[in-house]
Design a protein around this motif. Structure first.
Motif, PDB file in Angstrom:
ATOM      1  N   PRO A 149     -11.432  -3.904  -4.164  1.00  0.00           N
ATOM      2  CA  PRO A 149     -12.105  -2.621  -3.919  1.00  0.00           C
ATOM      3  C   PRO A 149     -13.406  -2.422  -4.699  1.00  0.00           C
ATOM      4  O   PRO A 149     -13.968  -1.330  -4.682  1.00  0.00           O
ATOM      5  CB  PRO A 149     -11.048  -1.624  -4.386  1.00  0.00           C
ATOM      6  CG  PRO A 149     -10.383  -2.321  -5.524  1.00  0.00           C
ATOM      7  CD  PRO A 149     -10.328  -3.774  -5.123  1.00  0.00           C
TER       8      PRO A 149
ATOM      9  N   TYR B 121     -13.137   4.203   0.493  1.00  0.00           N
ATOM     10  CA  TYR B 121     -12.342   4.077  -0.722  1.00  0.00           C
ATOM     11  C   TYR B 121     -13.142   3.384  -1.818  1.00  0.00           C
ATOM     12  O   TYR B 121     -13.081   3.781  -2.983  1.00  0.00           O
ATOM     13  CB  TYR B 121     -11.067   3.291  -0.409  1.00  0.00           C
ATOM     14  CG  TYR B 121     -10.083   3.190  -1.556  1.00  0.00           C
ATOM     15  CD1 TYR B 121      -9.032   4.104  -1.671  1.00  0.00           C
ATOM     16  CD2 TYR B 121     -10.188   2.183  -2.508  1.00  0.00           C
ATOM     17  CE1 TYR B 121      -8.118   4.015  -2.716  1.00  0.00           C
ATOM     18  CE2 TYR B 121      -9.284   2.092  -3.556  1.00  0.00           C
ATOM     19  CZ  TYR B 121      -8.251   3.009  -3.653  1.00  0.00           C
ATOM     20  OH  TYR B 121      -7.353   2.906  -4.698  1.00  0.00           O
TER      21      TYR B 121
ATOM     22  N   TRP C  79     -15.428   5.929  -3.375  1.00  0.00           N
ATOM     23  CA  TRP C  79     -14.695   6.850  -4.249  1.00  0.00           C
ATOM     24  C   TRP C  79     -14.388   6.184  -5.584  1.00  0.00           C
ATOM     25  O   TRP C  79     -14.537   6.792  -6.637  1.00  0.00           O
ATOM     26  CB  TRP C  79     -13.386   7.301  -3.582  1.00  0.00           C
ATOM     27  CG  TRP C  79     -13.535   7.847  -2.203  1.00  0.00           C
ATOM     28  CD1 TRP C  79     -14.666   8.398  -1.642  1.00  0.00           C
ATOM     29  CD2 TRP C  79     -12.526   7.897  -1.192  1.00  0.00           C
ATOM     30  NE1 TRP C  79     -14.421   8.780  -0.349  1.00  0.00           N
ATOM     31  CE2 TRP C  79     -13.115   8.490  -0.040  1.00  0.00           C
ATOM     32  CE3 TRP C  79     -11.185   7.508  -1.139  1.00  0.00           C
ATOM     33  CZ2 TRP C  79     -12.392   8.693   1.140  1.00  0.00           C
ATOM     34  CZ3 TRP C  79     -10.459   7.715   0.022  1.00  0.00           C
ATOM     35  CH2 TRP C  79     -11.062   8.302   1.153  1.00  0.00           C
ATOM     36  N   ARG C  80     -13.970   4.928  -5.526  1.00  0.00           N
ATOM     37  CA  ARG C  80     -13.643   4.189  -6.748  1.00  0.00           C
ATOM     38  C   ARG C  80     -14.897   3.981  -7.602  1.00  0.00           C
ATOM     39  O   ARG C  80     -14.847   4.089  -8.830  1.00  0.00           O
ATOM     40  CB  ARG C  80     -13.017   2.839  -6.383  1.00  0.00           C
ATOM     41  CG  ARG C  80     -12.474   2.039  -7.555  1.00  0.00           C
ATOM     42  CD  ARG C  80     -11.788   0.780  -7.032  1.00  0.00           C
ATOM     43  NE  ARG C  80     -11.176  -0.002  -8.092  1.00  0.00           N
ATOM     44  CZ  ARG C  80     -11.792  -0.926  -8.798  1.00  0.00           C
ATOM     45  NH1 ARG C  80     -13.077  -1.180  -8.581  1.00  0.00           N
ATOM     46  NH2 ARG C  80     -11.146  -1.612  -9.744  1.00  0.00           N
TER      47      ARG C  80
ATOM     48  N   LEU D  87      -8.259   9.076  -4.796  1.00  0.00           N
ATOM     49  CA  LEU D  87      -7.782   7.807  -5.331  1.00  0.00           C
ATOM     50  C   LEU D  87      -6.329   7.904  -5.799  1.00  0.00           C
ATOM     51  O   LEU D  87      -5.579   6.924  -5.731  1.00  0.00           O
ATOM     52  CB  LEU D  87      -8.662   7.362  -6.501  1.00  0.00           C
ATOM     53  CG  LEU D  87     -10.100   6.963  -6.158  1.00  0.00           C
ATOM     54  CD1 LEU D  87     -10.903   6.725  -7.432  1.00  0.00           C
ATOM     55  CD2 LEU D  87     -10.136   5.714  -5.279  1.00  0.00           C
TER      56      LEU D  87
ATOM     57  N   LEU E   7      -4.404   4.320  -0.066  1.00  0.00           N
ATOM     58  CA  LEU E   7      -4.689   2.934   0.296  1.00  0.00           C
ATOM     59  C   LEU E   7      -3.431   2.220   0.792  1.00  0.00           C
ATOM     60  O   LEU E   7      -3.499   1.407   1.711  1.00  0.00           O
ATOM     61  CB  LEU E   7      -5.276   2.187  -0.906  1.00  0.00           C
ATOM     62  CG  LEU E   7      -5.718   0.746  -0.649  1.00  0.00           C
ATOM     63  CD1 LEU E   7      -6.843   0.697   0.389  1.00  0.00           C
ATOM     64  CD2 LEU E   7      -6.171   0.072  -1.944  1.00  0.00           C
TER      65      LEU E   7
ATOM     66  N   MET F 130      -2.519   3.824   4.708  1.00  0.00           N
ATOM     67  CA  MET F 130      -3.729   4.143   5.459  1.00  0.00           C
ATOM     68  C   MET F 130      -3.431   4.691   6.852  1.00  0.00           C
ATOM     69  O   MET F 130      -2.481   4.270   7.526  1.00  0.00           O
ATOM     70  CB  MET F 130      -4.615   2.902   5.595  1.00  0.00           C
ATOM     71  CG  MET F 130      -5.290   2.462   4.318  1.00  0.00           C
ATOM     72  SD  MET F 130      -6.535   1.160   4.619  1.00  0.00           S
ATOM     73  CE  MET F 130      -5.500  -0.169   5.242  1.00  0.00           C
TER      74      MET F 130
END
Length: 300
Positions: free
Chosen positions: A88, A195, A198-199, A286, A291, A294
């Protein structure tokens, strides 16, 4: 689909639309929200149709493979596998800085005051024409941004590709009732692309970011920055702890509450083509175990 979804009201849309101001205020809050949601949807639909007709040639020119030859297609697929391996994380090679400030028109305004520190555009490497179009949109409003190489669904070849990334599909998911299909690799790639951003926000303490997908269109370039600033100021005033603000959406359910002219607490809505996300919002997303479960990002 809006009419079907709102059928519980047992009132024809034409009747509700023809209400006078006085009779509108006689409706209960839920009915008022229904009328306002319908009106916003219809107004936006007309704006989208007009914009599509005015930009038909440009929109039509964005083909699936952008006419890449076989060798180019093969390269894109190989690079899609490499991008998946890095997930990720967002590495330097996954981000391309776009400098547009020097191209700004004098009427374009500025993002100062909006507290947006970063702009990210999710873009598939194998769609260079769409990427170029997105860059032109940024140039219209004179804003800098970062192109993020998306996780390409074409790079997801085996179920193990997801397992190795602790990613999976929500048990029994078959899609929203608008399409009733299982999660596609393209949808998985879309979810994973967002994602990653966001991470990245979490790891770099990015307080607020504007996240776009590469098919976004700026309808009012000269006023966009100021309009966005006003909307976010209203959000701070009416709901100081907000996490996410849709800038474009397809309403599927009645909005919960109208806060002011241009701001609502929305009901269930589609589209993640344009939204502002706070750091706190990113961390909530998160921490949601999304994840591993999904669904289509629009449904989530």
């Amino acid at each position: 689909c809006l009419i079907l979804h709102f059928s519980k009201y047992q009132k024809p849309v034409s009747t509700l639309r023809s209400q006078s101001v006085q009779s509108f205020h006689a409706l209960n809050p839920e009915e008022q929200s229904y009328v306002q949601t319908i009106e916003i949807y219809r107004q936006r639909e007309e704006e989208d149709k007009q914009h599509f007709m005015e930009n038909f040639d440009d929109i039509q020119s964005r083909s699936e493979w952008d006419n890449g030859g076989k060798s180019q297609q093969k390269l894109w697929k190989l690079r899609a596998r490499e991008r998946l391996k890095r997930f990720p994380k967002l590495e330097k090679e996954d981000m391309i800085t776009v400098k547009s400030c020097e191209l700004a028109t004098k009427d374009a305004g500025s993002m100062s005051g909006s507290n947006i520190t970063d702009i990210y555009i999710v873009s598939l490497e194998r769609r260079p024409l769409k990427r170029e179009a997105a860059i032109r949109q940024l140039e219209k409003i004179g804003l800098d941004g970062t192109i993020v190489n998306a996780v390409d669904g074409d790079g997801i070849l085996f179920q193990s590709d997801l397992y190795e990334k602790n990613a999976g599909v929500f048990p029994g998911y078959v899609g929203h009732n608008l399409h009733n299909i299982s999660l596609t690799t393209g949808e998985a790639g879309c979810f994973m692309s967002h994602y990653s951003i966001w991470r990245h926000m979490h790891e770099n303490n990015i307080s607020r970011a504007l996240i776009l997908e590469d098919d976004f269109e700026i309808l009012s370039p000269t006023s966009f920055a100021n309009d966005l600033k006003e909307v976010l100021e209203s959000a701070n005033q009416y709901h100081p702890l907000w996490d996410i603000c849709y800038l474009s959406r397809y309403p599927v359910a009645v909005d919960h509450k109208r806060l002011c002219k241009n701001l609502v607490i929305p009901g269930f809505s589609f589209w993640t083509v344009a939204y502002v996300l706070t750091l706190n919002g990113a961390r909530k997303l998160l921490n949601s175990d999304g994840l591993a479960n999904m669904v289509g990002l629009d449904d989530w």
